[in-house]
Design an enzyme around this catalytic site. Structure first.
Site, PDB file in Angstrom:
ATOM      1  N   LYS A 266       0.078   3.727  -2.748  1.00 23.91           N
ATOM      2  CA  LYS A 266      -0.901   4.817  -2.723  1.00 23.91           C
ATOM      3  C   LYS A 266      -0.248   6.196  -2.617  1.00 23.91           C
ATOM      4  O   LYS A 266      -0.915   7.206  -2.873  1.00 23.91           O
ATOM      5  CB  LYS A 266      -1.889   4.604  -1.572  1.00 23.91           C
ATOM      6  CG  LYS A 266      -2.770   3.374  -1.740  1.00 23.91           C
ATOM      7  CD  LYS A 266      -3.807   3.265  -0.641  1.00 23.91           C
ATOM      8  CE  LYS A 266      -4.700   2.052  -0.818  1.00 23.91           C
ATOM      9  NZ  LYS A 266      -4.048   0.785  -0.467  1.00 23.91           N
TER      10      LYS A 266
ATOM     11  N   SER B 155       0.793  -1.237   0.000  1.00 22.24           N
ATOM     12  CA  SER B 155       0.000   0.000   0.000  1.00 22.24           C
ATOM     13  C   SER B 155       0.821   1.280   0.000  1.00 22.24           C
ATOM     14  O   SER B 155       0.251   2.368  -0.106  1.00 22.24           O
ATOM     15  CB  SER B 155      -0.963   0.011   1.194  1.00 22.24           C
ATOM     16  OG  SER B 155      -2.086  -0.784   0.932  1.00 22.24           O
TER      17      SER B 155
ATOM     18  N   SER C 246      -6.152   3.639   4.103  1.00 23.67           N
ATOM     19  CA  SER C 246      -5.515   2.841   3.040  1.00 23.67           C
ATOM     20  C   SER C 246      -6.576   2.067   2.266  1.00 23.67           C
ATOM     21  O   SER C 246      -6.420   0.876   1.970  1.00 23.67           O
ATOM     22  CB  SER C 246      -4.459   1.884   3.607  1.00 23.67           C
ATOM     23  OG  SER C 246      -3.615   1.401   2.583  1.00 23.67           O
TER      24      SER C 246
END
Length: 431
Positions: free
Chosen positions: A76, A73, A133
């Site tokens: 991102k 993640s 997230s």
């Protein structure tokens, strides 16, 4: 006006190039075109890390910083970079709506969980990605900006190349598992530096520990935001394949450092390692300002998976800490060093500077006690200074790892420093 027109031309060109990449016609660089699917050798550690000075870009520390890894993640951060870019150029407004498509709604957790057809504001979407997230929101934002997630991912890769991320390929906006989606600790540090440099007005999103959405408080995953002095971002990540990842930044005394930790064995391990890297980095900068020539590597014992460092099995203990857990490391500096096998031998070798000491654990074998002395001395050389290491037998069969020959002030200070890093320590007064 000219800037907006130029930006539109650049975006159109990028989209055209992205389309050619998706069709296999062109690639940003030869190196990227040859980049294989990532298949880590089972014997190779997942762990990789880097520390850089945010102002100068100087690399202060690296461990496998250019080895390919799964970003999870932390991906991102690039999705948010392109969202911040659209906001700064007027192509998006904070109040614009981001619609959740059926594809976005079908993403695996972690996600906000909105049904297909629902929508949220751009501001809410940014908070959902940076704090929660949320994978569903990342896909929805990708579709909002790129038309489709695959097209947006090609844009992510292209923008990464422009920023200097030479070993990164994005194929999705969320970081969900895909063997084609790879990056490196160095590239993610470049991205982290770029987002705070190019969009400082939006960096505070990464400092938020929670946000309120439709009456519900949604809390984030980045525990260092509340536990480490000066730490203010950026992004956590985890998949089974990647391990526990974190791109982080902190500021002290007007200096900012960026660190990336990839492949941690647990959340706590990752956070401890990040804090060690940044804290040691700030200390190195301070000592350099006084004319010392030193590095993070020279001051930090890297407790990554393979080779032992003993830690307390719980946050509390009676001082002996007979029950210990082991975190492994392959750091070559973890080789055992000679320590005096008994307190008597230590006193015979050199006259102690003081009558006080500290105990750093009790173990079922003498070898483990000696190992603990070696590792504590390696990692906390400045705290232990010239104290003599010794192993004493104890009732019940335990072997106590101790450092002797300290003054009262030095012993108390050593235990304060060791305890702060969750290393067991008990002050020993003169007998």
């Amino acid at each position: 006006m000219f800037a907006k027109a130029f930006s539109a031309v650049r975006i159109s060109a990028a989209l055209a190039m992205a389309g050619s990449i998706l069709c296999g016609v062109a690639a940003p660089t030869a190196a990227l075109a040859e980049m294989p699917y990532l298949q880590l050798n089972k014997t190779e550690p997942k762990y990789a890390a880097i520390v850089i000075d945010a102002n100068s870009g100087e690399m202060l520390y690296d461990k496998r910083a250019d080895s390919p890894r799964y970003p999870a993640s932390v991906t991102k951060v690039m999705t948010l970079y392109l969202a911040f870019e659209a906001l700064s150029e007027g192509r998006l407004k904070p109040t614009d709506r981001v619609v959740i498509s059926p594809r976005a709604a079908a993403q695996a957790p972690t996600k906000l969980g909105l049904p297909a057809g629902d929508s949220l504001s751009v501001d809410e979407a940014i908070r959902a990605m940076s704090v929660k997230s949320a994978n569903d929101v990342a896909v929805a934002m990708a579709e909002r900006l790129g038309g489709s997630e695959s097209r947006f991912a090609a844009l992510m890769t292209l923008r990464g190349q422009e920023l200097g991320m030479r070993n990164t390929r994005f194929v999705n906006a969320s970081g969900l598992p895909d063997s084609r989606q790879i990056s490196t600790a160095r590239d993610l540090a470049i991205l982290s530096r770029a987002i705070m440099r190019d969009f400082p007005q939006y960096y505070s999103y990464f400092s938020q520990t929670s946000f309120t959405f439709r009456g519900n408080t949604i809390r984030g995953h980045n525990r260092l935001l509340t536990s480490m002095q000066g730490f203010d971002g950026l992004k956590t990540g985890y998949t089974n394949a990647s391990g526990y990842n974190l791109a982080g930044s902190a500021v002290r005394d007007g200096r900012r450092l960026i660190a990336v930790v990839l492949g941690g064995s647990s959340t706590a391990w990752r956070d401890n390692n990040m804090e060690d890297l940044l804290t040691t980095g700030f200390d190195v900068l301070k000592r350099r300002s006084r004319g010392e020539r030193t590095t993070i590597a020279a001051n930090l014992f890297e407790d990554e998976p393979r080779g032992p460092i003993m830690r307390p099995s719980s946050e509390q203990g009676d001082g002996d800490q007979a029950g210990m857990t082991i975190v492994l490391t392959d750091d070559p500096r973890a080789k055992p060093v000679k320590v005096a096998p008994t307190l008597k031998a230590a006193k015979a070798a050199a006259k102690p500077k003081g009558q006080w000491g500290v105990q750093v654990g009790a173990f079922k074998s003498k070898g483990l006690a000696n190992e603990q002395l070696s590792l504590v001395r390696s990692r906390f050389a400045r705290v232990i200074a010239d104290a003599e290491g010794a192993v004493e037998g104890a009732a019940g069969g335990n072997f106590r790892a101790q450092f002797q020959g300290l003054t009262a002030e030095a012993a108390r200070g050593a235990c304060t420093a060791l305890s702060a890093k969750r290393v067991p320590c008990m002050v020993l007064s003169p007998r």
